[in-house]
Design a protein around this motif. Structure first.
Motif, short mmCIF file in Angstrom:
data_model
loop_
_atom_site.label_atom_id
_atom_site.label_comp_id
_atom_site.label_asym_id
_atom_site.label_seq_id
_atom_site.Cartn_x
_atom_site.Cartn_y
_atom_site.Cartn_z
N THR A 263 4.00 2.28 -5.36
CA THR A 263 3.57 2.65 -4.01
C THR A 263 4.38 1.88 -2.98
O THR A 263 5.16 1.00 -3.31
N ASP B 289 3.70 3.01 3.36
CA ASP B 289 2.85 4.11 3.84
C ASP B 289 1.53 4.15 3.09
O ASP B 289 0.48 4.43 3.68
N ASP B 290 1.57 3.88 1.79
CA ASP B 290 0.33 3.84 1.01
C ASP B 290 -0.54 2.66 1.43
O ASP B 290 -1.77 2.77 1.53
N VAL C 4 -0.63 1.35 4.36
CA VAL C 4 -1.22 1.70 5.66
C VAL C 4 -2.43 2.60 5.47
O VAL C 4 -3.47 2.40 6.13
N ARG C 5 -2.33 3.56 4.57
CA ARG C 5 -3.48 4.45 4.33
C ARG C 5 -4.68 3.66 3.82
O ARG C 5 -5.81 3.87 4.25
N VAL C 6 -4.43 2.74 2.90
CA VAL C 6 -5.53 1.91 2.39
C VAL C 6 -6.07 1.02 3.51
O VAL C 6 -7.28 0.85 3.65
N GLN D 282 -6.18 1.61 6.65
CA GLN D 282 -7.01 2.40 7.57
C GLN D 282 -8.42 2.58 6.99
O GLN D 282 -9.41 2.58 7.73
N THR D 283 -8.52 2.71 5.68
CA THR D 283 -9.83 2.78 5.05
C THR D 283 -10.52 1.42 5.09
O THR D 283 -11.74 1.33 5.26
N LEU E 261 -11.15 5.53 -2.12
CA LEU E 261 -9.78 5.91 -2.47
C LEU E 261 -9.50 5.55 -3.93
O LEU E 261 -8.61 4.77 -4.24
N LEU F 138 -5.93 5.67 -5.20
CA LEU F 138 -4.89 4.97 -4.46
C LEU F 138 -5.12 3.47 -4.37
O LEU F 138 -4.17 2.69 -4.36
N TRP G 217 -3.90 -0.87 15.55
CA TRP G 217 -4.12 0.12 14.50
C TRP G 217 -3.30 1.38 14.76
O TRP G 217 -2.79 1.99 13.82
N ALA H 18 0.43 2.90 12.19
CA ALA H 18 0.79 4.20 11.61
C ALA H 18 2.19 4.65 11.99
O ALA H 18 2.69 5.63 11.44
#
Length: 339
Positions: free
Chosen positions: A145, A148-149, A151-153, A155-156, A208, A211, A258, A262
């Motif tokens: 990973t 970008d991955d 960042v997605r985590v 955000q969660t 997630l 991920l 935040w 992104a």
């Protein structure tokens, strides 16, 4: 004339700080010198001191630059000037040390002269070094990973923190990961804060599952982004905001909002670019100290998971003494073989 140039002196507040070998190349790929690293730290001294001030701080030193050996200095070195203050810390083994406790910008430049790239502050302030005032979540991508991955985590992580009544402040790690900082009231010890991070991480993993993971053993992570809960353990630290990292590009761990998280990439931030970024955008973590939060909800989640799902304590790092309630410290595949 010496190979790396004559020493230079900087006036930092009331202090005069000497920089030896200013032309020594620290980052050969980009030709970045010791002088440039030192002047970078002068440019961000104010927000950096906000991140590490009054905190026991380990210095990650690269005396021969990024291509040489590095080491973690956990004690005030001999010959330190009187303005370099210290604070006593206790390691998991029970041993103690007098660690650097930055109190003014001159300390930052003094450390830079020793080849310090990263400042690794404990999540505590003196005089109470046994009760963290900062909860940190380290979102660490796997080999499979990337940023970008992460960042997605992250955000969660933000969503989960919000549901737990906590406000997180993100920053790039300087590598491919993301760090999230939360100001908390210093009412809980390291064990409780680590339990809170475990509970938050488990909740992220539930949302997630393909991920994100908090599995300690790499064989169980299946290439997912790891939420490193053990960074909340005593004597475990992350590079501070504004720290230079030991990468070929001389990247910097940089606070962002935040929304900015992104849109940015870790390579956007380095010794040469961050001063201008800071001048334009300011310190995205400037509001971190405005409110300290409680861990009641996160600790309720930890108790719930233990009571209802049989999810209790998790393994500590290998150099720790055996901790109360800790499961067997052996990777699952070997444990099955033993059985």
């Amino acid at each position: 004339m010496p190979k790396n140039g004559e020493p230079v002196e900087y006036q930092v507040g009331e202090r005069t700080v000497r920089l030896s070998s200013p032309d020594k190349v620290y980052f050969p790929e980009r030709g970045i010198t010791k002088r440039q690293v030192a002047e970078y730290y002068l440019a961000v001294a104010e927000p950096l001191l906000a991140a590490i001030g009054e905190r026991p701080t380990t210095l990650k030193r690269y005396p021969d630059g990024v291509t040489g050996e590095y080491f973690y200095a956990k004690r005030v070195p001999k010959g330190a000037p009187p303005y370099v203050e210290s604070v006593r810390i206790t390691f998991p083994s029970g041993r103690t040390a007098e660690e650097v406790c930055p109190t003014e910008p001159a300390v930052i430049l003094w450390a830079a002269n020793l080849g310090t790239f990263d400042f690794h502050p404990w999540p505590v302030r003196r005089p109470d070094v046994d009760h963290p005032d900062e909860l940190r979540i380290d979102v660490d991508p796997s080999d499979e990973t990337g940023f970008d991955d992460a960042v997605r985590v992250a955000q969660t992580v933000r969503e989960v923190l919000d549901e737990a009544g906590l406000t997180g402040y993100p920053k790039t790690s300087g590598g491919r990961g993301v760090h999230v900082r939360v100001r908390i009231r210093p009412e809980w010890d390291f064990i409780a804060v680590r339990h809170a991070v475990i509970a938050l991480g488990r909740e992220v993993e539930r949302r997630l599952p393909k991920l994100a993971t908090i599995a300690w053993w790499k064989e169980e992570r299946e290439g997912r982004v790891f939420i490193d809960y053990n960074q909340a353990a005593r004597d475990r630290t992350i590079a501070s905001a504004w720290s230079v990292r030991g990468t070929a590009r001389a990247t910097v761990s940089t606070p962002v909002t935040w929304d900015q998280l992104a849109e940015v990439h870790p390579d956007d931030f380095d010794v040469l670019t961050v001063p201008a970024w800071y001048a334009e955008h300011g310190d995205a973590h400037a509001g971190l100290d405005e409110q300290a939060f409680g861990l009641e909800t996160a600790l309720e989640w930890y108790e719930r998971d233990e009571r209802d799902h049989g999810l209790g304590e998790m393994p500590y790092p290998p150099d720790y003494p055996k901790m109360p309630g800790e499961p067997k410290r052996v990777q699952p595949s070997k444990a099955r073989d033993d059985t």
